[in-house]
Design an enzyme around this catalytic site. Structure first.
Site, PDB file in Angstrom:
ATOM      1  N   LYS A   1       1.185  -1.313   0.088  1.00  0.00           N
ATOM      2  CA  LYS A   1       0.279  -0.152   0.492  1.00  0.00           C
ATOM      3  C   LYS A   1       1.131   1.607   0.008  1.00  0.00           C
ATOM      4  O   LYS A   1       0.609   2.623  -0.756  1.00  0.00           O
ATOM      5  CB  LYS A   1      -1.082  -0.149   0.911  1.00  0.00           C
ATOM      6  CG  LYS A   1      -0.217   0.057   2.561  1.00  0.00           C
ATOM      7  CD  LYS A   1      -1.426  -0.129   3.556  1.00  0.00           C
ATOM      8  CE  LYS A   1      -0.977   0.013   4.970  1.00  0.00           C
ATOM      9  NZ  LYS A   1       0.412   0.556   5.221  1.00  0.00           N
TER      10      LYS A   1
ATOM     11  N   ARG B   1      -5.728   3.474  11.796  1.00  0.00           N
ATOM     12  CA  ARG B   1      -5.124   2.875  12.938  1.00  0.00           C
ATOM     13  C   ARG B   1      -6.698   1.292  13.357  1.00  0.00           C
ATOM     14  O   ARG B   1      -5.837  -0.071  14.132  1.00  0.00           O
ATOM     15  CB  ARG B   1      -4.410   1.955  13.371  1.00  0.00           C
ATOM     16  CG  ARG B   1      -2.645   2.395  12.710  1.00  0.00           C
ATOM     17  CD  ARG B   1      -2.213   1.284  12.055  1.00  0.00           C
ATOM     18  NE  ARG B   1      -0.689   0.295  12.046  1.00  0.00           N
ATOM     19  CZ  ARG B   1      -0.004   1.085  10.866  1.00  0.00           C
ATOM     20  NH1 ARG B   1       0.106   1.634  10.107  1.00  0.00           N
ATOM     21  NH2 ARG B   1       1.478  -0.112  10.992  1.00  0.00           N
TER      22      ARG B   1
ATOM     23  N   ARG C   1      12.076  -7.659   3.645  1.00  0.00           N
ATOM     24  CA  ARG C   1      11.991  -6.264   3.634  1.00  0.00           C
ATOM     25  C   ARG C   1      13.084  -6.110   4.683  1.00  0.00           C
ATOM     26  O   ARG C   1      14.011  -4.520   4.114  1.00  0.00           O
ATOM     27  CB  ARG C   1      10.715  -5.278   3.707  1.00  0.00           C
ATOM     28  CG  ARG C   1      10.940  -4.069   3.510  1.00  0.00           C
ATOM     29  CD  ARG C   1       9.379  -3.284   3.610  1.00  0.00           C
ATOM     30  NE  ARG C   1       9.241  -3.436   5.015  1.00  0.00           N
ATOM     31  CZ  ARG C   1       7.700  -3.218   5.443  1.00  0.00           C
ATOM     32  NH1 ARG C   1       7.067  -2.382   4.094  1.00  0.00           N
ATOM     33  NH2 ARG C   1       7.311  -2.879   6.047  1.00  0.00           N
TER      34      ARG C   1
ATOM     35  N   ARG D   1      14.857  -2.384   8.432  1.00  0.00           N
ATOM     36  CA  ARG D   1      13.983  -2.144   9.159  1.00  0.00           C
ATOM     37  C   ARG D   1      13.868  -2.286  10.773  1.00  0.00           C
ATOM     38  O   ARG D   1      14.144  -3.420  11.029  1.00  0.00           O
ATOM     39  CB  ARG D   1      12.412  -1.654   8.887  1.00  0.00           C
ATOM     40  CG  ARG D   1      11.918  -0.587   7.697  1.00  0.00           C
ATOM     41  CD  ARG D   1      10.552  -0.497   7.846  1.00  0.00           C
ATOM     42  NE  ARG D   1       9.945  -0.327   8.204  1.00  0.00           N
ATOM     43  CZ  ARG D   1       8.873   0.035   7.762  1.00  0.00           C
ATOM     44  NH1 ARG D   1       8.290   0.107   6.307  1.00  0.00           N
ATOM     45  NH2 ARG D   1       7.553  -0.011   8.931  1.00  0.00           N
TER      46      ARG D   1
ATOM     47  N   ARG E   1       3.132  -6.498  14.470  1.00  0.00           N
ATOM     48  CA  ARG E   1       2.447  -5.913  14.284  1.00  0.00           C
ATOM     49  C   ARG E   1       0.811  -6.894  13.422  1.00  0.00           C
ATOM     50  O   ARG E   1      -0.098  -6.064  12.855  1.00  0.00           O
ATOM     51  CB  ARG E   1       2.916  -5.476  13.187  1.00  0.00           C
ATOM     52  CG  ARG E   1       4.404  -4.264  14.381  1.00  0.00           C
ATOM     53  CD  ARG E   1       5.825  -3.924  12.827  1.00  0.00           C
ATOM     54  NE  ARG E   1       5.565  -3.355  11.832  1.00  0.00           N
ATOM     55  CZ  ARG E   1       6.084  -3.482  10.800  1.00  0.00           C
ATOM     56  NH1 ARG E   1       7.405  -4.522  10.295  1.00  0.00           N
ATOM     57  NH2 ARG E   1       5.467  -2.842   8.984  1.00  0.00           N
TER      58      ARG E   1
HETATM   59  P1  AMP Z   1       3.832   1.874   9.117  1.00  0.00           P
HETATM   60  O1  AMP Z   1       5.036   2.317   8.498  1.00  0.00           O
HETATM   61  O2  AMP Z   1       2.349   2.489   8.573  1.00  0.00           O
HETATM   62  O3  AMP Z   1       3.620   0.180   9.351  1.00  0.00           O
HETATM   63  O4  AMP Z   1       4.333   2.530  10.995  1.00  0.00           O
HETATM   64  C1  AMP Z   1       5.552   1.835  11.314  1.00  0.00           C
HETATM   65  C2  AMP Z   1       5.580   1.737  13.356  1.00  0.00           C
HETATM   66  O5  AMP Z   1       4.505   3.137  13.026  1.00  0.00           O
HETATM   67  C3  AMP Z   1       3.951   1.134  13.351  1.00  0.00           C
HETATM   68  O6  AMP Z   1       4.520  -0.291  13.956  1.00  0.00           O
HETATM   69  C4  AMP Z   1       3.891   1.892  15.177  1.00  0.00           C
HETATM   70  O7  AMP Z   1       4.442   1.787  15.657  1.00  0.00           O
HETATM   71  C5  AMP Z   1       3.246   3.762  14.009  1.00  0.00           C
HETATM   72  N1  AMP Z   1       2.450   3.744  13.960  1.00  0.00           N
HETATM   73  C6  AMP Z   1       2.507   4.528  12.046  1.00  0.00           C
HETATM   74  N2  AMP Z   1       1.194   4.876  12.098  1.00  0.00           N
HETATM   75  C7  AMP Z   1       0.341   4.955  13.482  1.00  0.00           C
HETATM   76  C8  AMP Z   1      -0.682   5.265  13.079  1.00  0.00           C
HETATM   77  N3  AMP Z   1      -2.015   5.533  12.772  1.00  0.00           N
HETATM   78  N4  AMP Z   1      -1.079   5.211  15.197  1.00  0.00           N
HETATM   79  C9  AMP Z   1      -0.100   4.365  16.092  1.00  0.00           C
HETATM   80  N5  AMP Z   1       0.697   4.165  15.562  1.00  0.00           N
HETATM   81  C10 AMP Z   1       1.402   4.506  14.423  1.00  0.00           C
END
Ligand code: AMP
Length: 193
Positions: free
Chosen positions: A13, A88, A127, A133, A144
């Site tokens: 995405k 989320r 990844r 990461r 996650r």
């Molecule tokens: P992502 O790249 O979207 O997987 O986000 C990486 C990390 O950022 C997640 O595992 C959360 O720790 C934090 N994060 C990103 N978006 C949110 C959100 N909408 N609410 C809470 N934590 C978030």
């Protein structure tokens, strides 16, 4: 055009959101990217969220909702945006709906990247090898994905119920998925014309 992308980690995405943003000239607003940039910069926000990201947990809603409220009020988001990684959970979805409603805006479409867990896991491990990461470690990945099922899937159902959801088979190639996205956007623009 106000778009939202939702789906498990590894569903592509983020890649597709970046492509939409470039082709339709709207900002790609990714909460994950914003938090990672804050960590990188060592800002106060970054120091606060760093351990949360490393553990694969969710940053508290108040912080995240405020970050989005500020970002969406910037000039470049006036003509639209593609939101990635937010909302989320249902509380964040409610906050977003209220936030947009209060300025007479609404979401036009929610692109749902549907992907089986085994493929999501495989892609995230790939990844982890390629990008290193901190949250792509196997134990954190499992956490996650579990949070995705518990907290984010209800968001998918929320937007399915409002009729905004466009489901996509995310296991296909980037170009195949993108072709379906541009068709859906063309249909949306056709309906609005
Ligand atoms: P992502 O790249 O979207 O997987 O986000 C990486 C990390 O950022 C997640 O595992 C959360 O720790 C934090 N994060 C990103 N978006 C949110 C959100 N909408 N609410 C809470 N934590 C978030």
């Amino acid at each position: 055009m106000n778009l939202l992308v939702v789906g498990p980690q590894g569903s592509g995405k983020g890649t597709q959101a970046g492509r939409i943003a470039a082709d339709y000239d709207i900002p790609h607003v990714s909460t994950g990217d914003m938090f990672r940039a804050a960590v990188e910069a060592g800002s106060e926000l970054g120091q606060r969220v760093q351990p949360i990201l490393a553990a694969g947990d969710l940053v508290p809603d108040e912080l995240t909702v405020e970050l989005i409220r500020e970002r969406l009020s910037e000039d470049d988001a006036r003509a639209g945006f593609v939101l990635d990684g937010f909302p989320r959970n249902l509380a964040q979805a409610g906050a977003l709906d209220a936030m947009l409603g209060s300025i007479d805006r609404g979401l036009d479409m929610v692109l749902f990247f549907d992907l089986d867990d085994d493929i999501a896991l495989e892609r995230m491990l790939g990844r982890a090898r390629d990008e290193g990461r901190v949250d792509d470690r196997p134990d954190v990945i499992a956490r996650r994905l579990a949070i995705y099922h518990e907290q984010t899937e209800p968001v998918v159902e929320h937007y399915r119920a409002t009729g905004l959801l466009v489901p996509l088979h995310a296991e296909r190639s980037v170009n195949e998925v993108y072709a379906e996205i541009t068709d859906a956007i063309a249909a949306l623009e056709g309906r609005r014309a």
